[in-house]
Design a protein around this motif. Structure first.
Motif, PDB file in Angstrom:
ATOM      1  N   PRO A  13       0.805  -1.234   0.000  1.00 11.60           N
ATOM      2  CA  PRO A  13       0.000   0.000   0.000  1.00 11.60           C
ATOM      3  C   PRO A  13       0.838   1.285   0.000  1.00 11.60           C
ATOM      4  CG  PRO A  13      -0.270  -1.209   2.086  1.00 11.60           C
ATOM      5  CD  PRO A  13       0.507  -2.080   1.175  1.00 11.60           C
ATOM      6  N   ASP A  14       1.995   1.269   0.689  1.00  9.77           N
ATOM      7  CA  ASP A  14       2.864   2.451   0.670  1.00  9.77           C
ATOM      8  C   ASP A  14       3.301   2.775  -0.752  1.00  9.77           C
ATOM      9  OD1 ASP A  14       2.875   3.136   3.314  1.00  9.77           O
ATOM     10  OD2 ASP A  14       4.763   2.134   3.796  1.00  9.77           O
ATOM     11  N   THR A  56       3.059   5.961  -5.722  1.00 12.47           N
ATOM     12  CA  THR A  56       2.816   6.042  -7.164  1.00 12.47           C
ATOM     13  C   THR A  56       1.720   7.063  -7.465  1.00 12.47           C
ATOM     14  OG1 THR A  56       3.433   3.727  -7.450  1.00 12.47           O
ATOM     15  CG2 THR A  56       2.133   4.716  -9.223  1.00 12.47           C
ATOM     16  N   PHE A  57       0.687   7.066  -6.626  1.00 15.75           N
ATOM     17  CA  PHE A  57      -0.410   8.026  -6.799  1.00 15.75           C
ATOM     18  C   PHE A  57       0.093   9.460  -6.655  1.00 15.75           C
ATOM     19  CE2 PHE A  57      -3.548  10.779  -4.756  1.00 15.75           C
ATOM     20  CZ  PHE A  57      -4.555  10.768  -5.714  1.00 15.75           C
ATOM     21  N   VAL A  58       0.847   9.714  -5.583  1.00 16.83           N
ATOM     22  CA  VAL A  58       1.355  11.070  -5.335  1.00 16.83           C
ATOM     23  C   VAL A  58       2.248  11.513  -6.499  1.00 16.83           C
ATOM     24  CG1 VAL A  58       2.879  12.437  -3.836  1.00 16.83           C
ATOM     25  CG2 VAL A  58       1.117  10.991  -2.825  1.00 16.83           C
ATOM     26  N   GLU A  59       3.063  10.586  -6.992  1.00 12.95           N
ATOM     27  CA  GLU A  59       3.954  10.914  -8.104  1.00 12.95           C
ATOM     28  C   GLU A  59       3.143  11.185  -9.384  1.00 12.95           C
ATOM     29  OE1 GLU A  59       7.073  11.640  -8.138  1.00 12.95           O
ATOM     30  OE2 GLU A  59       7.255  11.797 -10.323  1.00 12.95           O
ATOM     31  N   ALA A  60       2.080  10.398  -9.607  1.00 11.89           N
ATOM     32  CA  ALA A  60       1.245  10.593 -10.808  1.00 11.89           C
ATOM     33  C   ALA A  60       0.578  11.965 -10.778  1.00 11.89           C
ATOM     34  CB  ALA A  60       0.187   9.495 -10.909  1.00 11.89           C
ATOM     35  N   VAL A  61       0.201  12.403  -9.574  1.00 14.14           N
ATOM     36  CA  VAL A  61      -0.523  13.669  -9.450  1.00 14.14           C
ATOM     37  C   VAL A  61       0.429  14.863  -9.484  1.00 14.14           C
ATOM     38  CG1 VAL A  61      -1.868  15.085  -7.857  1.00 14.14           C
ATOM     39  CG2 VAL A  61      -2.469  12.692  -8.212  1.00 14.14           C
ATOM     40  N   PHE A  62       1.542  14.757  -8.762  1.00 10.06           N
ATOM     41  CA  PHE A  62       2.427  15.909  -8.614  1.00 10.06           C
ATOM     42  C   PHE A  62       3.650  15.862  -9.533  1.00 10.06           C
ATOM     43  CE2 PHE A  62       0.334  16.056  -4.383  1.00 10.06           C
ATOM     44  CZ  PHE A  62      -0.085  17.373  -4.409  1.00 10.06           C
ATOM     45  N   GLY A  63       3.951  14.680 -10.053  1.00  7.87           N
ATOM     46  CA  GLY A  63       5.146  14.535 -10.871  1.00  7.87           C
ATOM     47  C   GLY A  63       5.057  15.412 -12.106  1.00  7.87           C
ATOM     48  N   PRO A  64       6.203  15.730 -12.731  1.00  6.44           N
ATOM     49  CA  PRO A  64       6.194  16.591 -13.913  1.00  6.44           C
ATOM     50  C   PRO A  64       5.386  15.951 -15.043  1.00  6.44           C
ATOM     51  CG  PRO A  64       8.342  15.544 -13.617  1.00  6.44           C
ATOM     52  CD  PRO A  64       7.526  15.211 -12.414  1.00  6.44           C
ATOM     53  N   ALA A  65       4.559  16.741 -15.708  1.00  6.18           N
ATOM     54  CA  ALA A  65       3.766  16.253 -16.839  1.00  6.18           C
ATOM     55  C   ALA A  65       4.662  16.270 -18.081  1.00  6.18           C
ATOM     56  CB  ALA A  65       2.538  17.129 -17.034  1.00  6.18           C
TER      57      ALA A  65
END
Lengths: 196, 196
Positions: free
Chosen positions: A73-74, A79-88
């Motif tokens: 789960p961690d 992965t979720f946080v990176e998908a949302v905040f990571g560079p587009a």
């Protein structure tokens, strides 16, 4: 997705970044491709229809960035946080965030836009809630309400988006606070405890 | 504030609710008063100038709703939450939230708009941070970073605004989660402990 669709969708992305939502036209999208405006109209009757397809495309793209085979789960939350905040996209520079906020501001006047934004939101909340639920079941996280945690995290992410656009604030600020909130609320530790 | 200014400002509020920001004109604002469009131009050269004055008026209005004589930090936080989430004008029905999100989406293209939104944001964060700081100093709250708590709360409030507009979600959802976050993070109790 066909090469043509992919081509038109990424042209729409670039045209939105360059001109914003209010000044987007079929001609400006066509200008970002090797195609004519007439050729665009062959695939999409109206600009509205093309934009609906574009929002579906965004949703698919987001789903693929969320895809995480991990059972941990961690790792899924990271992965979720990176998908949302990571560079587009590399050439983005916040322009897409601006266009997306214009689209959100238009949602009260467009049922199809709203439907797609609601679907995207549900997908985001489900992703967080499922990981939290599994972490609790595994005895790794504190006994919190997974849906409440998910809603609060996604609400903060929505806030981060509006702050980036309206206040020119770096999303890194919100990212740090979302991560701290998850650590604290779930009582999760960054490293497993090692017996001394 | 003069009666004329007050009159024009509340007309601007009503015109924004009725037409949205994109379709706002000096004529439509004048239509909400007993005045002519020419009379409006006597006070404000351009629509942009009037809108800048309107954002200053909003900021003042928000400050007056935040005004809380209480020394008690809990009471100050409650006043803040009520000022942010409490019902605005009776005839509003979420229309003003829609117009305000359009203004936020325009901020990247208007330095005067951005400056006023940044000032409003600073005022909100200061209000929360000061109450948290006083609560910690009085030994009533857990030892957290007041500025981080304030930023996270205001980010969630910004998210609540975009969710109300884009997803048609009631702000009551976010209000409940913000209150729960404050209770938990500050370790504050709703009632003083009574010795048994």
């Amino acid at each position: 997705m066909s090469e043509t669709t992919e081509d038109i969708m990424s042209a729409t992305y670039r045209a939105l970044c360059a001109h914003g939502f209010a000044d987007l036209t079929m001609q400006r999208i066509a200008d970002e491709t090797d195609r004519s405006k007439a050729s665009l109209h062959y695939h999409y009757d109206t600009k509205e229809e093309l934009l609906r397809a574009f929002l579906d495309y965004l949703l698919d793209d987001f789903e693929s960035r969320l895809a995480c085979e991990a059972a941990d789960p961690d790792e899924r939350l990271d992965t979720f946080v990176e998908a949302v905040f990571g560079p587009a996209e590399a050439d983005d520079d916040g322009d897409f965030a601006v266009a997306l906020l214009e689209i959100k501001a238009r949602a009260p006047f467009s049922e199809p836009f709203r439907d797609r934004l609601v679907a995207l939101d549900a997908r985001m909340r489900e992703t967080v809630a499922a990981a939290v639920r599994d972490g609790i079941e595994a005895g790794r996280y504190a006994e919190v309400d997974p849906d409440d945690v998910a809603r609060f995290v996604v609400t903060a992410i929505n806030g981060s988006h509006v702050r980036e656009v309206a206040l020119d604030e770096s999303p890194a600020e919100a990212r740090r606070l979302v991560e701290a909130y998850l650590d604290r609320t779930l009582d999760r530790r960054s490293e497993p405890e090692v017996p001394v």
